[in-house]
Design a protein around this motif. Structure first.
Motif, PDB file in Angstrom:
ATOM      1  N   ARG A   1      20.789 -44.044 -31.259  1.00  5.74           N
ATOM      2  CA  ARG A   1      22.288 -44.398 -31.206  1.00  5.74           C
ATOM      3  C   ARG A   1      22.232 -45.730 -30.266  1.00  5.74           C
ATOM      4  O   ARG A   1      21.371 -45.728 -29.559  1.00  5.74           O
ATOM      5  CB  ARG A   1      23.075 -43.245 -30.461  1.00  5.74           C
ATOM      6  CG  ARG A   1      22.313 -42.951 -29.023  1.00  5.74           C
ATOM      7  CD  ARG A   1      23.612 -42.477 -28.011  1.00  5.74           C
ATOM      8  NE  ARG A   1      24.291 -43.708 -27.715  1.00  5.74           N
ATOM      9  CZ  ARG A   1      25.340 -43.377 -27.377  1.00  5.74           C
ATOM     10  NH1 ARG A   1      26.283 -42.257 -27.466  1.00  5.74           N
ATOM     11  NH2 ARG A   1      26.213 -44.665 -27.092  1.00  5.74           N
TER      12      ARG A   1
ATOM     13  N   LYS B   1      32.396 -50.793 -28.093  1.00  2.00           N
ATOM     14  CA  LYS B   1      32.575 -49.839 -27.159  1.00  2.00           C
ATOM     15  C   LYS B   1      33.961 -49.399 -26.653  1.00  2.00           C
ATOM     16  O   LYS B   1      34.683 -50.555 -26.337  1.00  2.00           O
ATOM     17  CB  LYS B   1      31.758 -50.133 -25.826  1.00  2.00           C
ATOM     18  CG  LYS B   1      30.098 -50.437 -26.243  1.00  2.00           C
ATOM     19  CD  LYS B   1      29.718 -49.177 -26.332  1.00  2.00           C
ATOM     20  CE  LYS B   1      29.788 -48.014 -25.487  1.00  2.00           C
ATOM     21  NZ  LYS B   1      29.081 -46.681 -26.199  1.00  2.00           N
TER      22      LYS B   1
ATOM     23  N   GLU C   1      29.596 -46.169 -33.237  1.00  2.00           N
ATOM     24  CA  GLU C   1      30.749 -45.691 -33.453  1.00  2.00           C
ATOM     25  C   GLU C   1      31.476 -46.849 -34.064  1.00  2.00           C
ATOM     26  O   GLU C   1      31.603 -48.114 -33.813  1.00  2.00           O
ATOM     27  CB  GLU C   1      31.257 -45.539 -31.905  1.00  2.00           C
ATOM     28  CG  GLU C   1      32.818 -45.186 -31.968  1.00  2.00           C
ATOM     29  CD  GLU C   1      33.274 -44.731 -30.463  1.00  2.00           C
ATOM     30  OE1 GLU C   1      32.183 -44.366 -29.459  1.00  2.00           O
ATOM     31  OE2 GLU C   1      34.396 -44.589 -30.348  1.00  2.00           O
TER      32      GLU C   1
ATOM     33  N   GLN D   1      30.074 -42.762 -36.111  1.00  2.00           N
ATOM     34  CA  GLN D   1      30.496 -42.002 -35.000  1.00  2.00           C
ATOM     35  C   GLN D   1      31.995 -42.197 -34.541  1.00  2.00           C
ATOM     36  O   GLN D   1      32.393 -43.335 -34.822  1.00  2.00           O
ATOM     37  CB  GLN D   1      29.709 -42.329 -33.673  1.00  2.00           C
ATOM     38  CG  GLN D   1      30.202 -41.535 -32.350  1.00  2.00           C
ATOM     39  CD  GLN D   1      29.434 -41.655 -31.167  1.00  2.00           C
ATOM     40  OE1 GLN D   1      27.885 -41.738 -31.571  1.00  2.00           O
ATOM     41  NE2 GLN D   1      29.792 -41.811 -30.160  1.00  2.00           N
TER      42      GLN D   1
ATOM     43  N   GLY E   1      34.474 -41.603 -31.694  1.00  2.00           N
ATOM     44  CA  GLY E   1      34.326 -41.073 -30.457  1.00  2.00           C
ATOM     45  C   GLY E   1      35.472 -40.259 -29.640  1.00  2.00           C
ATOM     46  O   GLY E   1      36.419 -40.117 -30.814  1.00  2.00           O
ATOM     47  N   ALA E   2      35.235 -39.793 -28.705  1.00  2.00           N
ATOM     48  CA  ALA E   2      36.208 -38.644 -28.210  1.00  2.00           C
ATOM     49  C   ALA E   2      37.656 -39.475 -28.045  1.00  2.00           C
ATOM     50  O   ALA E   2      38.427 -38.514 -28.374  1.00  2.00           O
ATOM     51  CB  ALA E   2      35.680 -38.336 -26.676  1.00  2.00           C
ATOM     52  N   ARG E   3      37.839 -40.550 -27.629  1.00  2.00           N
ATOM     53  CA  ARG E   3      39.153 -41.158 -27.461  1.00  2.00           C
ATOM     54  C   ARG E   3      40.057 -41.441 -28.916  1.00  2.00           C
ATOM     55  O   ARG E   3      41.084 -41.498 -28.921  1.00  2.00           O
ATOM     56  CB  ARG E   3      38.916 -42.626 -26.881  1.00  2.00           C
ATOM     57  CG  ARG E   3      38.666 -42.303 -25.352  1.00  2.00           C
ATOM     58  CD  ARG E   3      38.052 -43.407 -24.702  1.00  2.00           C
ATOM     59  NE  ARG E   3      37.291 -43.140 -23.488  1.00  2.00           N
ATOM     60  CZ  ARG E   3      36.121 -42.547 -23.240  1.00  2.00           C
ATOM     61  NH1 ARG E   3      35.481 -42.129 -24.368  1.00  2.00           N
ATOM     62  NH2 ARG E   3      35.945 -42.213 -22.313  1.00  2.00           N
TER      63      ARG E   3
ATOM     64  N   LYS F   1      33.127 -36.681 -32.350  1.00  2.95           N
ATOM     65  CA  LYS F   1      33.097 -36.228 -30.960  1.00  2.95           C
ATOM     66  C   LYS F   1      34.314 -35.409 -30.493  1.00  2.95           C
ATOM     67  O   LYS F   1      35.445 -35.894 -30.911  1.00  2.95           O
ATOM     68  CB  LYS F   1      32.725 -37.202 -30.003  1.00  2.95           C
ATOM     69  CG  LYS F   1      31.325 -37.739 -30.398  1.00  2.95           C
ATOM     70  CD  LYS F   1      30.950 -38.644 -29.369  1.00  2.95           C
ATOM     71  CE  LYS F   1      30.129 -38.281 -28.122  1.00  2.95           C
ATOM     72  NZ  LYS F   1      29.557 -39.133 -27.305  1.00  2.95           N
TER      73      LYS F   1
ATOM     74  N   ARG G   1      31.140 -32.971 -26.142  1.00  4.08           N
ATOM     75  CA  ARG G   1      30.611 -34.105 -25.044  1.00  4.08           C
ATOM     76  C   ARG G   1      31.402 -33.764 -23.763  1.00  4.08           C
ATOM     77  O   ARG G   1      31.215 -34.756 -23.007  1.00  4.08           O
ATOM     78  CB  ARG G   1      30.893 -35.605 -25.731  1.00  4.08           C
ATOM     79  CG  ARG G   1      32.253 -35.621 -26.301  1.00  4.08           C
ATOM     80  CD  ARG G   1      33.412 -36.013 -25.041  1.00  4.08           C
ATOM     81  NE  ARG G   1      33.312 -37.445 -24.775  1.00  4.08           N
ATOM     82  CZ  ARG G   1      33.648 -37.585 -23.445  1.00  4.08           C
ATOM     83  NH1 ARG G   1      34.644 -36.599 -22.814  1.00  4.08           N
ATOM     84  NH2 ARG G   1      33.689 -38.664 -23.041  1.00  4.08           N
TER      85      ARG G   1
ATOM     86  N   HIS H   1      27.242 -37.946 -21.639  1.00  2.00           N
ATOM     87  CA  HIS H   1      28.821 -38.104 -21.297  1.00  2.00           C
ATOM     88  C   HIS H   1      29.573 -36.895 -20.523  1.00  2.00           C
ATOM     89  O   HIS H   1      30.353 -37.343 -20.044  1.00  2.00           O
ATOM     90  CB  HIS H   1      29.426 -38.681 -22.567  1.00  2.00           C
ATOM     91  CG  HIS H   1      29.099 -39.912 -23.128  1.00  2.00           C
ATOM     92  ND1 HIS H   1      27.956 -40.165 -24.208  1.00  2.00           N
ATOM     93  CD2 HIS H   1      29.536 -41.301 -22.836  1.00  2.00           C
ATOM     94  CE1 HIS H   1      27.860 -41.358 -24.352  1.00  2.00           C
ATOM     95  NE2 HIS H   1      28.669 -41.993 -23.616  1.00  2.00           N
TER      96      HIS H   1
HETATM   97  C1  PEP Z   1      29.334 -42.629 -26.681  1.00  2.23           C
HETATM   98  O1  PEP Z   1      28.833 -41.943 -27.325  1.00  2.23           O
HETATM   99  O2  PEP Z   1      28.803 -43.993 -26.536  1.00  2.23           O
HETATM  100  C2  PEP Z   1      30.804 -42.490 -26.212  1.00  2.23           C
HETATM  101  C3  PEP Z   1      31.472 -43.388 -26.018  1.00  2.23           C
HETATM  102  O3  PEP Z   1      31.074 -41.230 -26.209  1.00  2.23           O
HETATM  103  P1  PEP Z   1      32.571 -40.640 -26.106  1.00  2.23           P
HETATM  104  O4  PEP Z   1      33.236 -40.893 -27.319  1.00  2.23           O
HETATM  105  O5  PEP Z   1      32.162 -39.032 -26.033  1.00  2.23           O
HETATM  106  O6  PEP Z   1      33.061 -40.870 -24.763  1.00  2.23           O
END
Ligand code: PEP
Ligand code: MN
Length: 332
Positions: A127, A132, A165, A183, A185-187, A208, A238, A273
Motif C-alpha cells: 500500500r 492523499k 486510493e 482503495q 478511503g474513510a472520508r 474503508k 479503520r 489509522h
Molecule cells: C489511508 O489508508 O491512507 C487513509 C487515508 O486511510 P483512511 O481513509 O482510513 O483515513
C-alpha cells in the motif's frame, strides 16, 4: 427477494426466471453459489409476490431478504466471498491477508526501499498513497500521477500487488489502470458517485469504513459497488470517532464479528489509522486477528520520523518484524 434455484437448475431455467423478473420492471441479479445459483430481485419498493416464481421450473424456494443491503447480505450469499489478489485470498478459509506499506509514496528511494524490505519478508500486497486526502490543504497531498508511475515500477520489480486510493471520480480511471486494488478511503465512504464508478471497475475495491459510519451505512456503501456489478469488495474497519482521545480513532473491534455475521464480504482491520501511534498498532492488530478479521492493513515506513504523512503511526521495519512474528505465533 431471493429466488433460490435448485442445484440441478439449467441455464435456460435461470434465464426464464430472470426474464420474469424483468417483465415486472425489476432488476434480476444472478448470485452464483457453491451449491446453487440464486437470483436476487433488485429495485422493488414493496414485497414481491413469491408465488409468481415458486412454481417456475428449476426454482427451489423464494426467500425474503430482510436487510436493506441485498447483494452484500449473507442472506443472499451464505458462503464467504473470497477476493484473491496476487495469490492472497481475502476471506479464504484459514487465510490471513496482510497489506503493508507507507502512508504515501514520497520519493523513488523511499518507496523502493520499503517495497524491497516488505517483499523480502513475504508480503504480497503493497500500500502507498498517490493521492492523499488531507485535512489541511497545505499538507502534503501526495505525488499524484508520478507516484502511480513509481508504484507500477514497484510492482514490476518486486512482484507486489499495489493497493492505492482513488480520492475522486476524476482520477479513478488512472488509479484503476495502475493498481491491483482500488482503495476508497474513510472520508469517501459515502461518495456515491465514486462508489458507482467503483462498481463499474474490474478491479477489487478496498472500502474503508467512514469516520462516523454505522455498520449499516458501511454495508450500504458496499451495496453501491456490488449493485454496479463489481463483486470484489473487501471491507476495512479503520477506527471511528468517539469521545476517546487517547488514540486517533477508536478501533471498533466489535464491527468485525458483526460484519461477518451480516455479510459474506471479507473484512480486514487497519489498526494504524485507528491507533495513530505506532506503539498501539501491534496490540490492536493482534486483537483484530483475535476477533476474526480476514487480514490487516499496516503502515510501515523505513524512517517514520521523516515521513511526510502519518509518521507517528507508522511501524519501523524492526517493529513490523516483531508484529509478523506475533501474528505467526497466534496462528499456532
Ligand atoms: C489511508 O489508508 O491512507 C487513509 C487515508 O486511510 P483512511 O481513509 O482510513 O483515513
Ligand atoms: Mn495514512
Amino acid at each position: 427477494m431471493l429466488i433460490v434455484m435448485r442445484p440441478d437448475a439449467s441455464d435456460e431455467q435461470i434465464r426464464q426466471v430472470m426474464e420474469r423478473v424483468r417483465a415486472m420492471g425489476l432488476n434480476p441479479e444472478p448470485v452464483p453459489g457453491a451449491q446453487r445459483t440464486a437470483v436476487c430481485v433488485l429495485g422493488n419498493r414493496g414485497p414481491v409476490d413469491a408465488e409468481l416464481f415458486e412454481n417456475l421450473p428449476g426454482v427451489s424456494q423464494c426467500i425474503r431478504v430482510t436487510r436493506p443491503y441485498k447483494l452484500v447480505s449473507r442472506e443472499t450469499h451464505p458462503e464467504n466471498t473470497v477476493v484473491t489478489v496476487n495469490g492472497v485470498a481475502f476471506g479464504g478459509p484459514g487465510m490471513f491477508a496482510i497489506i503493508a506499506g507507507p502512508c504515501a509514496v514520497e520519493s523513488r528511494d523511499q518507496v523502493f526501499r520499503v517495497a524491497e524490505a516488505l517483499a523480502s519478508r513475504g508480503i504480497r500486497l503493497f500500500r502507498a498513497g498517490a493521492f492523499k486526502p488531507r485535512t489541511s490543504p497545505y499538507a502534503f497531498q501526495g505525488l499524484g500521477e508520478a507516484a502511480l508511475a513509481l508504484l507500477v515500477e514497484v510492482r514490476a520489480q518486486f512482484g507486489l500487488a499495489i493497493v492505492t486510493e482513488a480520492i475522486d471520480h476524476e482520477n479513478f480511471e488512472i488509479v484503476e489502470q495502475a493498481v491491483d486494488v482500488v482503495q476508497i478511503g474513510a472520508r469517501n465512504m459515502q461518495n456515491f458517485s465514486l462508489l458507482r464508478r467503483a462498481g463499474k471497475s474490474g478491479k477489487p475495491v478496498l472500502l474503508k469504513r467512514g469516520l462516523s459510519a454505522t455498520i449499516e451505512e458501511l454495508l450500504m456503501a458496499a451495496e453501491y459497488i456490488m449493485a454496479g456489478g463489481n463483486r470484489q469488495v473487501i471491507l476495512c474497519e479503520r477506527g471511528v470517532r468517539t469521545f476517546a482521545d487517547h488514540t486517533r480513532n477508536t478501533l471498533d473491534l466489535s464491527a468485525i464479528p458483526v460484519v461477518k455475521k451480516l455479510s459474506h464480504l471479507p473484512i480486514i482491520a487497519d489498526p494504524s489509522h485507528a491507533a495513530g501511534k505506532a506503539e498501539f498498532v501491534p496490540p490492536l492488530a493482534l486483537a483484530a486477528r483475535g476477533v476474526g478479521a480476514d487480514g490487516l492493513m499496516i503502515e510501515v515506513h523505513p524512517e517514520p520520523e521523516k515521513a511526510l504523512s502519518d509518521g507517528a503511526q507508522s511501524l519501523r521495519l524492526d517493529q513490523f518484524d516483531v508484529l509478523l512474528a506475533q501474528l505467526v505465533a497466534m496462528q499456532r
